[in-house]
Scaffold this motif. Structure first.
Motif, mmCIF file in Angstrom:
data_model
loop_
_atom_site.group_PDB
_atom_site.id
_atom_site.type_symbol
_atom_site.label_atom_id
_atom_site.label_comp_id
_atom_site.label_asym_id
_atom_site.label_seq_id
_atom_site.Cartn_x
_atom_site.Cartn_y
_atom_site.Cartn_z
ATOM 1 N N PHE A 290 0.813 -1.219 0.000
ATOM 2 C CA PHE A 290 0.000 0.000 0.000
ATOM 3 C C PHE A 290 0.846 1.267 0.000
ATOM 4 N N GLU B 70 2.740 1.802 -3.175
ATOM 5 C CA GLU B 70 1.825 2.228 -4.245
ATOM 6 C C GLU B 70 1.517 3.714 -4.134
ATOM 7 N N VAL B 71 1.131 4.068 -2.928
ATOM 8 C CA VAL B 71 0.746 5.462 -2.723
ATOM 9 C C VAL B 71 1.924 6.379 -3.023
ATOM 10 N N LEU C 43 2.575 6.691 -6.653
ATOM 11 C CA LEU C 43 1.572 7.607 -7.196
ATOM 12 C C LEU C 43 1.961 9.054 -6.921
ATOM 13 N N PHE C 44 2.389 9.252 -5.693
ATOM 14 C CA PHE C 44 2.750 10.606 -5.268
ATOM 15 C C PHE C 44 3.900 11.151 -6.106
ATOM 16 N N ASP D 239 2.857 11.980 -9.502
ATOM 17 C CA ASP D 239 2.155 13.254 -9.405
ATOM 18 C C ASP D 239 3.135 14.417 -9.405
ATOM 19 N N GLN E 201 -2.826 20.981 -5.742
ATOM 20 C CA GLN E 201 -2.823 19.520 -5.912
ATOM 21 C C GLN E 201 -1.645 18.902 -5.176
ATOM 22 N N LEU E 202 -0.500 19.504 -5.435
ATOM 23 C CA LEU E 202 0.720 18.964 -4.863
ATOM 24 C C LEU E 202 0.672 19.016 -3.341
ATOM 25 N N SER F 61 -1.564 16.229 -2.109
ATOM 26 C CA SER F 61 -0.891 14.932 -2.189
ATOM 27 C C SER F 61 0.140 14.797 -1.095
ATOM 28 N N SER G 257 -1.181 14.252 2.207
ATOM 29 C CA SER G 257 -1.758 12.914 2.347
ATOM 30 C C SER G 257 -0.700 11.859 2.631
ATOM 31 N N VAL G 258 0.469 12.008 2.018
ATOM 32 C CA VAL G 258 1.495 10.996 2.262
ATOM 33 C C VAL G 258 2.390 11.376 3.441
ATOM 34 N N ASN H 9 -7.306 14.162 -6.723
ATOM 35 C CA ASN H 9 -5.911 13.912 -6.402
ATOM 36 C C ASN H 9 -5.720 12.414 -6.138
ATOM 37 N N VAL I 230 -3.300 10.664 -5.093
ATOM 38 C CA VAL I 230 -2.680 10.274 -3.831
ATOM 39 C C VAL I 230 -3.697 10.315 -2.712
ATOM 40 N N ASN I 231 -4.411 11.451 -2.672
ATOM 41 C CA ASN I 231 -5.425 11.584 -1.641
ATOM 42 C C ASN I 231 -6.448 10.463 -1.738
ATOM 43 N N ARG J 234 -6.165 7.565 -2.956
ATOM 44 C CA ARG J 234 -5.604 6.288 -2.565
ATOM 45 C C ARG J 234 -5.536 6.186 -1.036
ATOM 46 N N VAL J 235 -5.069 7.258 -0.427
ATOM 47 C CA VAL J 235 -4.930 7.252 1.024
ATOM 48 C C VAL J 235 -6.282 7.127 1.696
ATOM 49 N N PRO K 251 -5.993 14.834 6.195
ATOM 50 C CA PRO K 251 -6.227 13.393 6.192
ATOM 51 C C PRO K 251 -7.140 12.961 7.335
#
Lengths: 156, 1040
Positions: A43, A46-47, A50-51, A54, A83-84, A87, A90-91, B901, B903-904, B906-907, B1018
């Motif tokens: 997981f 993957e994320v 993706l990031f 992006d 957007q960035l 992202s 989120s990570v 997004n 990433v978002n 997915r999370v 998040p």
């Protein structure tokens, strides 16, 4: 064998903590890791992939937008930054996120030089993060190959 | 608003002044005219003039009335004007100038009018005086003339008619002297005889003197002193002579003078004998006296002539001539002396036979003012014309009246203008000030809002790092620390917690002030909340040995709709205060319906000290709510109007130190504590009560208190909730509102032994809640006797600690002596676990169950279960880590996540999957809509707000539209069958916004476009749980 695993685990722990301490990552990354379980073993990877995809895409977009001679479409840049930012938060890419916040402010102020500078920094930053995380994953892999378990690193 | 009051006031004052001015001026003018018309009427007596004056007066009155009535109109006009339009500054300035100019003109006109009036009056006076003098003079003259005529007849009769003559010089002079009063204007009379030349010698011889001529006399006028008649020449030869033969003594010097020799006299004589009437000479200086005079001559005829006789006949019949000397100057003076007001006027008499050269007969040429009046005089001689000219001696007096009047008008007009000007300036100033104030007010309000926002932001920002600090401290405590370090950490943590709670309070206050606090509207269990609050304070109360109790009336519904959190906050605040300030006695919370209290308000007047919970005196509860509007206004408000509304009245009564009287007024002011020492001894910020008050206000209630120092305080508040239960449900099964977990106690019977009714009532309430039938008796003996007589089995005897301590031994002995068939379980209600009780318990064979107060349902149930050893059924574990519950909630749910997004996306998907949900992802709003066309399978949707093409708000709106359409179709009968038979009667998909910025505006926007809530990105487990639990009942509940 065990000694190697222990050493690797130790190394992994230290490295992870250093990433947090240096501000590359934050809690959200921990949360992200928590989401990874047997149902989705890759997981996080993957994320993250993706990031980074992006990142490449968005940074490319922004570079193109800022490269244009004459009028620069700051709103377009701003959208990409937003957007960035989403992202990265989120990570849990803390530094990138922080940069994005500054970047966005410059964007709103239509400060061209600031934007260009930020863009360069973001570029550097995400690449640095990428190498760091790759190192971390390598370590993880080594641990698993050595037959150990990836330790849970409690940052707090 | 106040501006208009000021305006109105100003205008009213102006109007008043205006009225006074009008009245004053009209009075003044009125009076002036009256004053003037008085003398006019008096002196002239002319009715025509009086009429005219009154008419003028009337006109004036009309004029003033008009002005004053227009003055009345002005205020209303200005009212309208001020009300509608903002004053143009120039407008009223022009008005003022026009006003002043108008009134200056009016005053000039008035001045002119009055002056001309005065002039006219003066003229009239002069005319009347002049006429009077002229007439008098004429009358006197005529009298004289008549007498002279009479004398002429006398002479013709007695001198010529008798031979020899009966008159000689001495007779004549004597006669004339004695009758001179008859001829007031004549200074003397003389008679000349007609003598022809042929008769001259004869005549001269007869008389003894020669006829002498007058010419030389006239040529060199002599003075009286050296007048010598003998020196005169004898008259030359003439055709005829008219020598004077008789003369009055005063004019005796004219005897023997030939009248025809004098120029004036000759003419006169000739004219007289031709006309047969009295004839006057022009004025000339008289002989000897040399004063101005006229001579009146009458002819004496031989016979009585007919009136139509020709001049020739008359000349022929002439016998002689009688002359009267009028010394006009002295005579007129004598005459005028007799008249009044001779000083005021100057009189001139002129002979105007020759118009171009009037000959002055009397009067000086002293120049007076221009005003001159002429009256004609008729002395009976048509040939001669005379007139009298009169003038005033003095110049006309200053026209004081008109000057004063006009000056007064100007002054009043200026005053009015000034008032108007002042008023308008004042209005402008006030308006300006008002405007300024408004701006200042806006600024102040903006500042206030900014302050609140700042507070909210700052508190929020402080909270975040504080959480870190507290977390760290918590972890630090788990590490190995020595005692001192432990202590430090604990202190730090306590301080941190205090800080956080303070920040929360400040945040609340700020939210309330900025009006951002909104109450929730959820179903909640009031009794459960009170139990929770009680548990919260149970530790403290037990520590202090204070009895804590709750009583909720049966009529309060089980479930209410409202904001439980805020309700709880109010209660916690009040109870926290009570606990803080109470060292002994009790804290008693009661909840009633308002109607209940209204019904019982009269009954519950006398509250003896014994009836309170702990036996200690308390503050009068009623006083705490006597100021409530619900009670005061129209006494018993009808609650029936809104049946779904539940009016709760909650009292928190304590036996603490009370609030000092001087501090009672500011108890609800933020950060105001009773005194500075309070915060040192008891801590706290003093913000709690003010927040409580605000919250109570938001719940449409009121808060009040009554407090007696050293006795205690009672806080009472009311709150309005909606009924959370369906009315039918409640009515059909009124007793069935107990929670199912307590069902095992149903049907049991208990006896409460307590001599304090209040406390017994509390016990009764709590056991009743468990489904236990409770009987209250005040004493142990009665309990025993009750048990004996009672047909049903008594399962429990509940004894309060107080009674236990007093009568335990007796009771146990009695029980042992006379054992009951089914010995009931002894339950001890204790305030705290004392050693004494423990001792007693240990000695007893069948140890009683000890329940430590405060009583609350769950604790009671657990303790009783343990003590009675019944139904140890595990209550379903509702509480637990949110993640677990979340898993319960989300397991197997179909959830759609929409985010552009990757990433978002997915999370978020990962997070939700972790809780067992089936997640479908969509990258755009459009795709989400296509997936969400009803009928669909999704249980919820998480929607990002900021998306290109179609943002979350718009997508949600579209989804809601589709759902509504669907619902309509379902309602109209076009029931749609869904393959798996899941026929929903109403489509409403919970849509939750995912957003990074959690600000109020976004939240409101979310709700506006039909979203059901929002979660921050998040995800945080707790927040997610809070939001999700609102839509999903736990699956186990719904499935089982």
């Amino acid at each position: 064998m065990d000694a190697l695993v222990a050493q690797l685990q130790m190394q992994f722990r230290d490295y992870t903590i250093s990433l947090y301490q240096q501000g590359f990552l934050d809690d959200q990354f921990t949360e992200l890791k928590k989401l990874q379980d047997d149902g989705s073993p890759d997981f996080v990877a993957e994320v993250l992939s993706l990031f980074f995809e992006d990142c490449v895409k968005l940074i490319g977009n922004m570079a193109r937008a800022l490269d244009q001679t004459g009028t620069v479409d700051f709103s377009q840049v701003g959208a990409s930054v937003h957007q960035l930012k989403g992202s990265s938060s989120s990570v849990g890419a803390k530094r990138v996120k922080g940069l994005c916040v500054t970047f966005k402010e410059y964007c709103e102020a239509k400060n061209y030089e600031g934007c260009v500078r930020c863009l360069q920094q973001v570029d550097i930053e995400y690449k640095a993060l990428k190498t760091k995380l790759q190192d971390m994953f390598n370590l993880e892999k080594q641990i698993i190959q050595a037959g150990g378990r990836v330790p849970q690193v409690d940052i707090n | 608003m106040s501006l208009f009051h000021v305006l109105g006031f100003g205008v009213k004052i102006g109007q008043l002044l205006w009225m006074i001015c009008c009245w004053f001026v009209s009075w003044f003018v009125d009076g002036g005219i009256e004053d003037k018309s008085g003398p006019l009427v008096g002196s002239v007596g002319d009715p025509e003039k009086t009429k005219m004056t009154t008419m003028k007066k009337k006109n004036k009155m009309c004029f003033w009335n008009k002005i004053s009535s227009s003055g009345l109109k002005i205020p209303s006009f200005s009212h309208q004007f001020l009300g509608s339009v903002r004053f143009g500054k120039t407008w009223w300035r022009k008005l003022v100038v026009a006003w002043v100019v108008f009134w200056v003109l009016v005053s000039f006109w008035t001045f002119r009018y009055f002056s001309s009036q005065a002039m006219e009056k003066r003229k009239e006076t002069l005319a009347s005086m002049c006429d009077e003098r002229a007439r008098m003079l004429q009358d006197q003259f005529n009298v004289s003339m008549n007498h002279v005529q009479a004398m002429s007849i006398l002479i013709s009769t007695f001198h010529h008619g008798k031979i020899p003559s009966a008159i000689d010089q001495s007779t004549f002079s004597e006669y004339t002297d004695r009758t001179s009063f008859e001829r007031p204007l004549t200074s003397g009379v003389a008679y000349a005889m007609k003598v022809l030349h042929s008769e001259r010698e004869e005549f001269e011889r007869q008389q003894g003197w020669t006829i002498r001529r007058m010419d030389s006399l006239e040529q060199n006028p002599a003075h009286k002193d050296d007048y010598d008649p003998e020196a005169l020449e004898p008259s030359p030869v003439q055709e005829e002579y008219a020598p004077v033969i008789f003369a009055q003594d005063t004019v005796s010097h004219v005897v023997s003078l030939d009248m025809l020799s004098g120029k004036e006299d000759r003419e006169n004589v000739l004219r007289a004998r031709r006309s047969g009437k009295g004839v006057l000479t022009a004025p000339f200086p008289l002989i000897k006296t040399n004063r101005l005079g006229v001579i009146l001559t009458f002819a004496v005829y031989k016979r009585d002539l007919p009136s139509n006789a020709t001049p020739e006949e008359r000349i022929e019949a002439t016998n002689g001539y009688l002359g009267g000397v009028f010394d006009i100057e002295s005579l007129v003076e004598n005459l005028l002396q007799q008249l009044a007001s001779k000083q005021t006027i100057l009189v001139n008499v002129y002979d105007i036979t020759n118009h171009s050269q009037p000959i002055s007969m009397y009067g000086s040429n002293v120049s007076a003012d221009g005003l001159e009046l002429v009256s004609p005089l008729n002395f009976g001689d048509p040939f001669r014309k005379h007139e009298m000219r009169c003038r005033f001696k003095q110049k006309p007096p200053w026209p004081v009246l008109s000057m004063v009047t006009s000056f007064g008008i100007i002054v009043i007009a200026l005053l009015c203008a000034h008032i108007f000007h002042a008023t308008v300036s004042r209005i402008n100033k006030v308006e300006e000030d008002c405007h300024k104030m408004e701006q200042l007010k806006q600024k102040a309000e903006a500042a206030d809002v900014a302050k609140s926002q700042f507070l909210a932001t700052v508190s929020h920002e402080i909270r975040t790092p504080m959480n870190g600090v507290l977390g760290m401290l918590h972890m630090l405590m788990d590490t190995e620390l020595d005692v001192t370090q432990q202590d430090y950490v604990r202190t730090a943590q306590a301080s941190g917690k205090a800080l956080v709670s303070l920040i929360n309070e400040v945040l609340d206050q700020a939210k309330i002030e900025s009006g951002k606090l909104e109450l929730e509207e959820v179903r909640f269990d009031l009794r459960g909340i009170l139990d929770d609050v009680l548990s919260l304070f149970s530790g403290k109360s037990q520590e202090k040995g204070v009895e804590l109790a709750v009583y909720i009336s049966d009529r309060v519904p089980e479930m209410l709709l409202g904001d439980p959190g805020r309700f709880r906050q109010i209660l916690t605040n009040l109870m926290g205060n009570s606990i803080k300030f109470t060292e002994k006695g009790h804290i008693f919370v009661t909840v009633h319906l308002m109607e209940e209290l209204l019904e019982s308000i009269d009954v519950e007047t006398a509250s003896a000290t014994e009836s309170t919970l702990s036996g200690l005196p308390v503050a009068d509860r009623q006083r705490s709510w006597e100021n409530f509007k619900a009670f005061s206004s129209n006494g018993h408000r009808s609650f029936a109007l809104s049946p779904p509304e539940i009016n709760l009245i909650v009292s928190v009564e304590d036996t603490g130190v009370g609030i000092p009287l001087e501090a009672q007024s500011r108890i609800f002011t933020p950060f105001m504590q009773v005194g500075p020492s309070i915060s040192r001894t008891h801590g706290g910020t003093g913000i709690g009560l003010s927040i409580s008050k605000c919250l109570v206000g938001l719940m449409k209630g009121e808060i009040g208190f009554s407090s007696t120092p050293k006795v205690g305080s009672t806080f009472t508040f009311t709150a309005v909730f909606a009924n959370g239960m369906h009315s039918t449900e409640r009515k059909s099964e009124p007793q069935n509102n107990n929670q199912p977990i307590f069902s095992e106690f149903r049907g049991m019977k208990a006896v409460v032994v307590d001599h304090r009714p209040a406390r017994a009532k509390v016990s009764w309430y709590h056991f009743q809640r468990l489904g236990i039938q409770v009987e209250v008796v005040p004493r142990v003996d009665q309990a025993l006797s009750f048990m004996k007589t009672c047909t049903n089995t008594v399962n429990m005897i509940l004894i309060d600690q107080e009674i236990w301590n007093r009568e335990a031994d007796v009771f146990i002995k009695k029980l042992q002596k006379d054992p009951l068939v089914h010995s009931p379980k002894l339950v001890l209600l204790a305030n705290s676990i004392d050693s004494s009780i423990s001792d007693t318990l240990s000695t007893s064979t069948d140890p009683p169950v000890v329940i430590v107060k405060p009583l609350r349902a769950s604790m009671l149930a657990a303790t009783l279960q343990r003590g009675l050893g019944i139904g140890n059924r595990e209550t379903p574990q509702h509480k637990g880590p949110p993640a677990l519950i979340l898993r319960n909630l989300l397991l197997g749910r179909q959830i759609l996540i929409v985010d552009d997004n990757n990433v978002n996306l997915r999370v978020a998907a990962g997070a939700l999957k972790k809780y067992g949900a089936d997640v479908v992802c969509a990258e755009s709003g459009i795709k989400a809509i296509s997936l969400l066309k009803p009928p669909h399978e999704f249980d919820a949707c998480f929607m990002d707000i900021q998306m290109p093409e179609m943002d979350g708000f718009e997508a949600t709106r579209k989804i809601r539209d589709m759902e509504e359409e669907m619902n309509k179709r379902i309602k109209s009968g076009e029931a749609l069958t869904v393959p798996d038979g899941n026929n929903k009667s109403c489509w409403h998909l919970p849509v939750l916004a995912m957003t990074a910025d959690v600000i109020q505006a976004t939240h409101e926007e979310c709700l506006k476009c039909g979203m059901d809530g929002y979660v921050s990105k998040p995800f945080e487990a707790e927040q997610l749980y809070r939001e999700v639990s609102r839509f999903f009942n736990s699956p186990s509940d719904t499935e089982s």
